[in-house]
Motif scaffolding. Sequence first.
Motif, PDB file in Angstrom:
ATOM      1  N   GLY A  38      51.353  43.861  49.401  1.00 40.86           N
ATOM      2  CA  GLY A  38      50.075  43.233  49.095  1.00 40.86           C
ATOM      3  C   GLY A  38      49.028  44.287  48.818  1.00 40.86           C
ATOM      4  O   GLY A  38      49.191  45.464  49.156  1.00 40.86           O
ATOM      5  N   LYS A  39      47.941  43.873  48.206  1.00 40.24           N
ATOM      6  CA  LYS A  39      46.840  44.790  47.943  1.00 40.24           C
ATOM      7  C   LYS A  39      46.148  45.175  49.249  1.00 40.24           C
ATOM      8  O   LYS A  39      46.379  44.572  50.294  1.00 40.24           O
ATOM      9  CB  LYS A  39      45.818  44.122  47.012  1.00 40.24           C
ATOM     10  CG  LYS A  39      46.366  43.707  45.664  1.00 40.24           C
ATOM     11  CD  LYS A  39      45.300  42.963  44.887  1.00 40.24           C
ATOM     12  CE  LYS A  39      45.834  42.467  43.545  1.00 40.24           C
ATOM     13  NZ  LYS A  39      44.837  41.688  42.796  1.00 40.24           N
ATOM     14  N   ASN A  40      45.278  46.174  49.180  1.00 42.46           N
ATOM     15  CA  ASN A  40      44.414  46.465  50.319  1.00 42.46           C
ATOM     16  C   ASN A  40      43.586  45.216  50.623  1.00 42.46           C
ATOM     17  O   ASN A  40      43.000  44.613  49.726  1.00 42.46           O
ATOM     18  CB  ASN A  40      43.474  47.625  49.999  1.00 42.46           C
ATOM     19  CG  ASN A  40      44.191  48.958  49.974  1.00 42.46           C
ATOM     20  OD1 ASN A  40      45.226  49.126  50.614  1.00 42.46           O
ATOM     21  ND2 ASN A  40      43.657  49.908  49.229  1.00 42.46           N
ATOM     22  N   GLY A  41      43.546  44.842  51.900  1.00 40.86           N
ATOM     23  CA  GLY A  41      42.775  43.668  52.272  1.00 40.86           C
ATOM     24  C   GLY A  41      43.527  42.368  52.165  1.00 40.86           C
ATOM     25  O   GLY A  41      42.960  41.298  52.404  1.00 40.86           O
ATOM     26  N   ALA A  42      44.827  42.430  51.836  1.00 42.75           N
ATOM     27  CA  ALA A  42      45.605  41.195  51.676  1.00 42.75           C
ATOM     28  C   ALA A  42      45.924  40.534  53.014  1.00 42.75           C
ATOM     29  O   ALA A  42      46.207  39.339  53.062  1.00 42.75           O
ATOM     30  CB  ALA A  42      46.901  41.478  50.916  1.00 42.75           C
ATOM     31  N   GLY A  43      45.903  41.326  54.108  1.00 43.11           N
ATOM     32  CA  GLY A  43      46.201  40.769  55.426  1.00 43.11           C
ATOM     33  C   GLY A  43      47.380  41.409  56.124  1.00 43.11           C
ATOM     34  O   GLY A  43      47.736  41.015  57.246  1.00 43.11           O
ATOM     35  N   LYS A  44      48.001  42.403  55.510  1.00 44.21           N
ATOM     36  CA  LYS A  44      49.204  43.019  56.075  1.00 44.21           C
ATOM     37  C   LYS A  44      48.933  43.654  57.445  1.00 44.21           C
ATOM     38  O   LYS A  44      49.639  43.403  58.416  1.00 44.21           O
ATOM     39  CB  LYS A  44      49.754  44.077  55.103  1.00 44.21           C
ATOM     40  CG  LYS A  44      50.039  43.584  53.703  1.00 44.21           C
ATOM     41  CD  LYS A  44      50.670  44.652  52.850  1.00 44.21           C
ATOM     42  CE  LYS A  44      49.840  45.912  52.713  1.00 44.21           C
ATOM     43  NZ  LYS A  44      48.529  45.663  52.042  1.00 44.21           N
ATOM     44  N   THR A  45      47.909  44.500  57.501  1.00 42.55           N
ATOM     45  CA  THR A  45      47.607  45.196  58.751  1.00 42.55           C
ATOM     46  C   THR A  45      47.159  44.225  59.830  1.00 42.55           C
ATOM     47  O   THR A  45      47.548  44.353  61.005  1.00 42.55           O
ATOM     48  CB  THR A  45      46.525  46.268  58.513  1.00 42.55           C
ATOM     49  OG1 THR A  45      47.006  47.219  57.554  1.00 42.55           O
ATOM     50  CG2 THR A  45      46.199  47.000  59.814  1.00 42.55           C
TER      51      THR A  45
END
Length: 305
Positions: A38-45
């Motif tokens: 996912g992009k930065n800010g997609a929710g992965k972290t």
Amino acid sequence: MKETILKTSGLTKCYGKQKALDGIDLTVNRGEICGLIGKNGAGKTTLMKVITGLTCVDNGTFELFGKADVKEERTRIGCIIDSPAFFGNLSAYDNLKYYCILKGITDLTKIGKALECVGLTDTGKKKYRNFSLGMKQRLGIALAILDEPELLILDEPINGLDPIGIADMRELFRKLNKEAGITIVISSHILPELDSLATRFIFIDSGRIVKSLSKEELDDECRVSLNITCDDTSKASTILERYLGIKEYKITDSRTIKIYDPAQEEELRAALEKEGMQILSVESKGVSLEDYFRMIVGDRPESGR
């Protein structure tokens, strides 16, 4: 039947008015290497932080190793989400010894096992401050596996590494998965690496899972093929085999065939039309994981978290 070791249902997390997670439903089975894309800010972290207990959710539930009470089960997880804090004036061994004391680990032989697993047994008294970036990343992995976890959560573990360092980490993750039996959930923006490592792929966008598929399914989606849409795929398959000797193909629905054998469009059209087939379309397809990612999530700008 595959053993489920992580299952989430409707996980939702907000930062102010922004939804970092928006109803996440996810299942991870034992033995998988699950790539989060996912992009930065997609929710992965944020998702990883929820699983490891670094943040809480607003709504939704999840289970670890089949249990809803996850507090005790989290001891079976190792993770690298934020960069681990190591002491610059201590060696690799002494840094891990400090964490053994902090975690209540009394069996110090685990330090040597972890260092051997990540290839840091020969660092001796070398201080952490003098480590290369690759060595620092390896020590972070050693910390994550110090207590012999069954599930490893890794957030961008190969950022900043050179090609040799990336290749070394890839082999390390394979070793942990195959030899130590550790299930891995890993995120990375280096998609070719995930493509060569992961056994399942989860695409996340704007806090939602927009696609989940196995390595085999992804390869099928991305593989170069000649897609023929016609009026009778059963008849078409017989023609392909009998007259053109084409064996490698897949009927995807009642009107479409994917042909993987090298074939000329003109030759295919001629053979099918000669037998009275109606050809509706012929299209060549095949993309890289990066291109597939763009197709799935589009080109919207990155969000905040």
